[in-house]
Design an enzyme around this catalytic site. Structure first.
Site, PDB file in Angstrom:
ATOM      1  N   PHE A 126       0.866  -1.180   0.000  1.00 17.30           N
ATOM      2  CA  PHE A 126       0.000   0.000   0.000  1.00 17.30           C
ATOM      3  C   PHE A 126       0.902   1.230   0.000  1.00 17.30           C
ATOM      4  O   PHE A 126       1.713   1.391   0.927  1.00 17.30           O
ATOM      5  CB  PHE A 126      -0.877  -0.053   1.260  1.00 17.30           C
ATOM      6  N   THR A 129       2.514   7.181   1.243  1.00 12.47           N
ATOM      7  CA  THR A 129       3.539   8.087   1.783  1.00 12.47           C
ATOM      8  C   THR A 129       4.610   8.415   0.739  1.00 12.47           C
ATOM      9  O   THR A 129       5.024   7.557  -0.034  1.00 12.47           O
ATOM     10  CB  THR A 129       4.197   7.442   3.019  1.00 12.47           C
ATOM     11  N   GLY A 134       3.823  12.666   4.501  1.00 16.18           N
ATOM     12  CA  GLY A 134       3.580  11.526   5.393  1.00 16.18           C
ATOM     13  C   GLY A 134       2.300  11.766   6.162  1.00 16.18           C
ATOM     14  O   GLY A 134       1.211  11.415   5.715  1.00 16.18           O
ATOM     15  N   THR A 161       5.661  -0.665   3.504  1.00 10.24           N
ATOM     16  CA  THR A 161       5.790  -1.992   4.104  1.00 10.24           C
ATOM     17  C   THR A 161       5.601  -3.061   3.033  1.00 10.24           C
ATOM     18  O   THR A 161       4.646  -3.003   2.258  1.00 10.24           O
ATOM     19  CB  THR A 161       4.727  -2.184   5.206  1.00 10.24           C
ATOM     20  N   HIS A 338      15.367  -5.504  34.214  1.00  7.24           N
ATOM     21  CA  HIS A 338      16.375  -6.523  33.918  1.00  7.24           C
ATOM     22  C   HIS A 338      17.808  -5.981  34.024  1.00  7.24           C
ATOM     23  O   HIS A 338      18.761  -6.738  33.808  1.00  7.24           O
ATOM     24  CB  HIS A 338      16.165  -7.098  32.508  1.00  7.24           C
ATOM     25  N   GLY A 339      17.953  -4.708  34.311  1.00  6.83           N
ATOM     26  CA  GLY A 339      19.290  -4.136  34.433  1.00  6.83           C
ATOM     27  C   GLY A 339      20.091  -4.331  33.150  1.00  6.83           C
ATOM     28  O   GLY A 339      19.539  -4.260  32.042  1.00  6.83           O
ATOM     29  N   GLY A 340      21.385  -4.635  33.310  1.00  3.91           N
ATOM     30  CA  GLY A 340      22.275  -4.776  32.149  1.00  3.91           C
ATOM     31  C   GLY A 340      21.805  -5.851  31.185  1.00  3.91           C
ATOM     32  O   GLY A 340      21.920  -5.705  29.962  1.00  3.91           O
ATOM     33  N   GLU A 363       0.924   4.525  10.525  1.00  2.00           N
ATOM     34  CA  GLU A 363      -0.542   4.572  10.513  1.00  2.00           C
ATOM     35  C   GLU A 363      -1.085   5.667  11.439  1.00  2.00           C
ATOM     36  O   GLU A 363      -2.021   5.461  12.193  1.00  2.00           O
ATOM     37  CB  GLU A 363      -1.122   3.182  10.818  1.00  2.00           C
TER      38      GLU A 363
HETATM   39  C1  LIG Z   1       8.361   1.044   9.222  1.00  2.00           C
HETATM   40  C2  LIG Z   1       7.359   1.914   8.529  1.00  2.00           C
HETATM   41  C3  LIG Z   1       6.392   1.346   7.728  1.00  2.00           C
HETATM   42  C4  LIG Z   1       5.488   2.143   7.017  1.00  2.00           C
HETATM   43  N1  LIG Z   1       4.602   1.565   6.151  1.00  2.00           N
HETATM   44  C5  LIG Z   1       3.896   2.338   5.291  1.00  2.00           C
HETATM   45  C6  LIG Z   1       3.130   1.759   4.233  1.00  2.00           C
HETATM   46  O1  LIG Z   1       3.032   0.533   4.107  1.00  2.00           O
HETATM   47  N2  LIG Z   1       2.518   2.594   3.358  1.00  2.00           N
HETATM   48  C7  LIG Z   1       2.575   3.945   3.445  1.00  2.00           C
HETATM   49  O2  LIG Z   1       2.001   4.629   2.607  1.00  2.00           O
HETATM   50  N3  LIG Z   1       3.282   4.541   4.472  1.00  2.00           N
HETATM   51  C8  LIG Z   1       3.944   3.768   5.375  1.00  2.00           C
HETATM   52  N4  LIG Z   1       4.699   4.358   6.387  1.00  2.00           N
HETATM   53  C9  LIG Z   1       4.740   5.796   6.486  1.00  2.00           C
HETATM   54  C10 LIG Z   1       4.140   6.339   7.766  1.00  2.00           C
HETATM   55  O3  LIG Z   1       2.744   6.243   7.714  1.00  2.00           O
HETATM   56  C11 LIG Z   1       4.650   7.773   7.954  1.00  2.00           C
HETATM   57  O4  LIG Z   1       6.020   7.677   8.290  1.00  2.00           O
HETATM   58  C12 LIG Z   1       3.884   8.522   9.032  1.00  2.00           C
HETATM   59  O5  LIG Z   1       2.573   8.785   8.614  1.00  2.00           O
HETATM   60  C13 LIG Z   1       4.564   9.837   9.401  1.00  2.00           C
HETATM   61  O6  LIG Z   1       4.876  10.578   8.265  1.00  2.00           O
HETATM   62  P1  LIG Z   1       6.358  11.186   8.092  1.00  2.00           P
HETATM   63  O7  LIG Z   1       7.324  10.092   8.338  1.00  2.00           O
HETATM   64  O8  LIG Z   1       6.422  11.883   6.783  1.00  2.00           O
HETATM   65  O9  LIG Z   1       6.513  12.241   9.249  1.00  2.00           O
HETATM   66  P2  LIG Z   1       6.010  13.769   9.197  1.00  2.00           P
HETATM   67  O10 LIG Z   1       4.630  13.821   8.677  1.00  2.00           O
HETATM   68  O11 LIG Z   1       7.051  14.565   8.492  1.00  2.00           O
HETATM   69  O12 LIG Z   1       6.012  14.148  10.721  1.00  2.00           O
HETATM   70  C14 LIG Z   1       7.208  14.492  11.434  1.00  2.00           C
HETATM   71  C15 LIG Z   1       6.824  14.816  12.863  1.00  2.00           C
HETATM   72  O13 LIG Z   1       5.961  15.943  12.890  1.00  2.00           O
HETATM   73  C16 LIG Z   1       4.750  15.615  13.544  1.00  2.00           C
HETATM   74  N5  LIG Z   1       3.649  16.331  12.908  1.00  2.00           N
HETATM   75  C17 LIG Z   1       3.297  16.313  11.606  1.00  2.00           C
HETATM   76  N6  LIG Z   1       2.229  17.080  11.398  1.00  2.00           N
HETATM   77  C18 LIG Z   1       1.873  17.592  12.616  1.00  2.00           C
HETATM   78  C19 LIG Z   1       0.827  18.446  13.077  1.00  2.00           C
HETATM   79  N7  LIG Z   1      -0.106  18.927  12.251  1.00  2.00           N
HETATM   80  N8  LIG Z   1       0.784  18.757  14.399  1.00  2.00           N
HETATM   81  C20 LIG Z   1       1.715  18.263  15.239  1.00  2.00           C
HETATM   82  N9  LIG Z   1       2.715  17.458  14.886  1.00  2.00           N
HETATM   83  C21 LIG Z   1       2.792  17.114  13.573  1.00  2.00           C
HETATM   84  C22 LIG Z   1       4.611  14.109  13.389  1.00  2.00           C
HETATM   85  O14 LIG Z   1       3.749  13.550  14.359  1.00  2.00           O
HETATM   86  C23 LIG Z   1       6.036  13.665  13.541  1.00  2.00           C
HETATM   87  O15 LIG Z   1       6.377  13.613  14.892  1.00  2.00           O
HETATM   88  C24 LIG Z   1       5.549   3.564   7.161  1.00  2.00           C
HETATM   89  C25 LIG Z   1       6.506   4.133   8.016  1.00  2.00           C
HETATM   90  C26 LIG Z   1       7.398   3.339   8.686  1.00  2.00           C
HETATM   91  C27 LIG Z   1       8.442   4.013   9.554  1.00  2.00           C
END
Ligand SMILES: Cc1cc2nc3c(=O)[nH]c(=O)nc-3n(C[C@H](O)[C@H](O)[C@H](O)COP(=O)(O)OP(=O)(O)OC[C@H]3O[C@@H](n4cnc5c(N)ncnc54)[C@H](O)[C@@H]3O)c2cc1C
Length: 389
Positions: A126, A129, A134, A161, A338-340, A363
Site C-alpha cells: 500500500f 507516503t 507523510g 511496508t 532486567h538491568g544490564g 498509521e
Molecule cells: C516502518 C514503517 C512502515 C510504514 N509503512 C507504510 C506503508 O506501508 N505505506 C505507506 O504509505 N506509508 C507507510 N509508512 C509511512 C508512515 O505512515 C509515515 O512515516 C507517518 O505517517 C509519518 O509521516 P512522516 O514520516 O512523513 O513524518 P512527518 O509527517 O514529516 O512528521 C514528522 C513529525 O511531525 C509531527 N507532525 C506532523 N504534522 C503535525 C501536526 N499537524 N501537528 C503536530 N505534529 C505534527 C509528526 O507527528 C512527527 O512527529 C511507514 C513508516 C514506517 C516508519
C-alpha cells in the site's frame, strides 16, 4: 452491559493461545538467532507451514468474507486474536487475508489481485507516503497523467511496508491537481512488471520498508481501483481499518514483557532480597498492569464499536495513541527491571523495544492521533463522555 467473553470467543481465543504456545514460541530462539545474524527471522517456508497447520484447524482469513473461504470474524474477536499473537515477537499472521480496499475491485481485478492475495499467491503493498508527504497525506505529488487509454505514473513513494517483496502495489496518485485529495487522487493497481522499482530502507526494526520509484510507468485505464478520483477516500479506509489492531498486538507483547519482568524480579537478588520485594520494582509492575488493563478496554471498546457499525474513529485513535505511548513505557520499564541483561541481545526485550517504537509513528503518529481526538471533541463530533454518552 456484559464484559464477559462468549463461549465461542473463549474457545477461539484459547485455540490461538495454545497455537502460539505450542507452535510459535518454540521458534523464538532460532528466530532471534537468525535476526542477530542479519537474516529474516521467520523464513517464508516456515510461515507457510505454520499457516497451513492453522488452516487445517480452520484458521484462515480471519476477517475475510466466507464467500472467499474466510472466517469473517468480527472486530472484537480479531482484536482478541491479535492480543494472543502479540505475545510472541515471531512475525506470524494467519493466511487468507487481503487488504480491505481490494474488495472494491471489479470482477477482473478480483480474479487477478484479490483472490490470489487471499490464497497467498500474490503479495500486495500500500503506497501513499512520499518523501514530502507523510502525516499530511493530502500533499502527495505523485502524478498519473492520462494518455489515450493509458495512465502514466510518475513519482516516488517511501516507507512502504512489504514494498521490496510485493509483486503489485496499490499506489495513490494525483489525477486532478485542482481537486487534489477532494476527488483528484486515484488508486492504481500496478504489477511490478510494469516497471516500478523498489529499494529497501534500513530501519531500527528487524525488517524494513522500501522506497518505490515510478518513472513514467504506463498502466491501462482498467488498472484503476474503485473510481477515478476516489483514491484518497480508499487510502483513508485502508489506514482506518487496523487502528485498533495495532495496539491489540502491542498489548500481547506488553503482557508477556511484564510476565518476564515479574519472573526476573522474583529471582534476582540484590542486597539479600529479591528485587520483587522493592517498592520501586513493584510500582513498575503495578503501573504496567493498570495500563495494560486500560489499554485492553480501549482496544475492545473500539472493536466493539466497529462491530456495532458505530463511528469508531475516536475510539480507534484513542486506542492507537494510548497503545503506542504505554507499550513504549512498559517495554522500557521491563528493560530497566532486567538491568544490564535487559540491554543485551541475549534477551528479546531490546528487540521489542525497537519494534514497539514504530507504533508511535506509522498509521498515524501520536501527534496526528492527538490532533484527530482533539478536533473531534472541539468540533462536537465526539464527547468526553465517550460512546455511552
Ligand atoms: C516502518 C514503517 C512502515 C510504514 N509503512 C507504510 C506503508 O506501508 N505505506 C505507506 O504509505 N506509508 C507507510 N509508512 C509511512 C508512515 O505512515 C509515515 O512515516 C507517518 O505517517 C509519518 O509521516 P512522516 O514520516 O512523513 O513524518 P512527518 O509527517 O514529516 O512528521 C514528522 C513529525 O511531525 C509531527 N507532525 C506532523 N504534522 C503535525 C501536526 N499537524 N501537528 C503536530 N505534529 C505534527 C509528526 O507527528 C512527527 O512527529 C511507514 C513508516 C514506517 C516508519
Amino acid at each position: 452491559m456484559d464484559l464477559e467473553l462468549t463461549g465461542e470467543e473463549r474457545e477461539i481465543r484459547d485455540w490461538v493461545r495454545t497455537f502460539v504456545r505450542r507452535e510459535i514460541m518454540p521458534m523464538e530462539p532460532e528466530v532471534l538467532a537468525r535476526e542477530r545474524r542479519g537474516e529474516r527471522g521467520l523464513r517464508p517456508d516456515e510461515l507457510t507451514s505454520l499457516q497451513r497447520k492453522a488452516k487445517d484447524a480452520g484458521f484462515f482469513g480471519i476477517q475475510t468474507p466466507e464467500a472467499y473461504g474466510g472466517m469473517a470474524l468480527g472486530a472484537v474477536m480479531t482484536a482478541l486474536i491479535e492480543m494472543e499473537l502479540g505475545r510472541s515477537f515471531v512475525q506470524f499472521r494467519f493466511g487468507g487475508d487481503a487488504d480491505n480496499i481490494l474488495y472494491v475491485a471489479n470482477d477482473e481485478q478480483r480474479a487477478t489481485y484479490l483472490v490470489p492475495t487471499i490464497n497467498g499467491e500474490r503479495k500486495s503493498c500500500f503506497a501513499i507516503t512520499e518523501p514530502g508527504a507523510g502525516s499530511d497525506a493530502r500533499a502527495i505529488r505523485t502524478t498519473a497523467r492520462r494518455d489515450g487509454d493509458e495512465w502514466v505514473i510518475r513519482g516516488e513513494k517511501t516507507f512502504i511496508t512489504g514494498g521490496d517483496e510485493a509483486d503489485f502495489v496499490m499506489v495513490f496518485a494525483v489525477t486532478d491537481r485542482e481537486k487534489g485529495a477532494d476527488g483528484g487522487v486515484t488508486c492504481f493497481l500496478v504489477d511490478r512488471e510494469r516497471g516500478w522499482h523498489s529499494r529497501p530502507i534500513d530501519t531500527m526494526g528487524e525488517w524494513g520498508p522500501a522506497s518505490l520509484v515510478f518513472d513514467d510507468v504506463r498502466v491501462p485505464h482498467s488498472s484503476i481501483l474503485g473510481e477515478e478520483g476516489n483514491g484518497f477516500e480508499l487510502a483513508m479506509r485502508w489506514i482506518g481499518k487496523g487502528r485498533y489492531l495495532l495496539p491489540a498486538r502491542a498489548l500481547g507483547a506488553c503482557e508477556r514483557l511484564v510476565e518476564m519482568g515479574m519472573d526476573h524480579a522474583r529471582t534476582r537478588v540484590t542486597f539479600s532480597k529479591p528485587i520483587a520485594e522493592r517498592q520501586a520494582i513493584q510500582w513498575m509492575i503495578a503501573d504496567s498492569a493498570v495500563e495494560i488493563e486500560a489499554l485492553r478496554w480501549l482496544v475492545l471498546s473500539a472493536a466493539w464499536q466497529v462491530d456495532r457499525g458505530l463511528d469508531s474513529r475516536q475510539a480507534q485513535s484513542m486506542a492507537k495513541l494510548y497503545g503506542g505511548v504505554k507499550a513504549n513505557e512498559i517495554v522500557d520499564r521491563v528493560l530497566q527491571m532486567h538491568g544490564g541483561m535487559g540491554y543485551t541481545r541475549e534477551l528479546p526485550i531490546e528487540r521489542w523495544y525497537r519494534e514497539l517504537r514504530l507504533l508511535r509513528i506509522y498509521e498515524g503518529t501520536d501527534e496526528i492521533q492527538r490532533r484527530t481526538i482533539a478536533r473531534n471533541l472541539l468540533r462536537g463530533h465526539a464527547s468526553v463522555r465517550g460512546h455511552l454518552g
